[in-house]
Design a protein around this motif. Structure first.
Motif, PDB file in Angstrom:
ATOM      1  N   THR A   1       0.611   0.315  -4.409  1.00 49.72           N
ATOM      2  CA  THR A   1       1.375   1.453  -3.902  1.00 49.72           C
ATOM      3  C   THR A   1       0.452   2.507  -3.294  1.00 49.72           C
ATOM      4  O   THR A   1       0.749   3.064  -2.228  1.00 49.72           O
ATOM      5  CB  THR A   1       2.208   2.080  -5.033  1.00 49.72           C
TER       6      THR A   1
ATOM      7  N   LEU B   1      -0.907   1.216   0.105  1.00 50.11           N
ATOM      8  CA  LEU B   1       0.124   1.292   1.143  1.00 50.11           C
ATOM      9  C   LEU B   1       0.357   2.729   1.598  1.00 50.11           C
ATOM     10  O   LEU B   1       0.573   2.987   2.786  1.00 50.11           O
ATOM     11  CB  LEU B   1       1.430   0.675   0.634  1.00 50.11           C
TER      12      LEU B   1
ATOM     13  N   ARG C   1      -2.605   3.726   3.869  1.00 49.06           N
ATOM     14  CA  ARG C   1      -2.529   3.062   5.181  1.00 49.06           C
ATOM     15  C   ARG C   1      -1.414   3.616   6.057  1.00 49.06           C
ATOM     16  O   ARG C   1      -1.525   3.619   7.275  1.00 49.06           O
ATOM     17  CB  ARG C   1      -2.332   1.559   5.005  1.00 49.06           C
ATOM     18  N   SER C   2      -0.345   4.093   5.445  1.00 51.16           N
ATOM     19  CA  SER C   2       0.768   4.619   6.232  1.00 51.16           C
ATOM     20  C   SER C   2       0.516   6.043   6.705  1.00 51.16           C
ATOM     21  O   SER C   2       1.304   6.588   7.458  1.00 51.16           O
ATOM     22  CB  SER C   2       2.063   4.559   5.421  1.00 51.16           C
TER      23      SER C   2
END
Length: 55
Positions: free
Chosen positions: A21, A24, A27-28
């Motif tokens: 989590t 992610l 990276r977002s």
């Protein structure tokens, strides 16, 4: 003794879920700083004035 193995397995699984989590989210671009550039613009003139005074 089997409960210890079960708890260790569950804790490793939860740690992996949190790690995935977090990766992610990074990276977002969720942790990109959108506030500092707008504030830096306000203080940019003061920085230039102090640099010219020291010369």
């Amino acid at each position: 003794m089997s409960i210890i193995y079960f708890l260790i397995t569950i804790s490793i699984f939860i740690a992996i879920v949190f790690l995935i989590t977090f990766i992610l989210a990074v990276r977002s671009g969720q942790f990109d700083d959108d506030y500092t550039p707008s504030v830096r613009m306000l203080f940019d003139d003061e920085l230039k004035k102090t640099k010219t005074k020291t010369k």
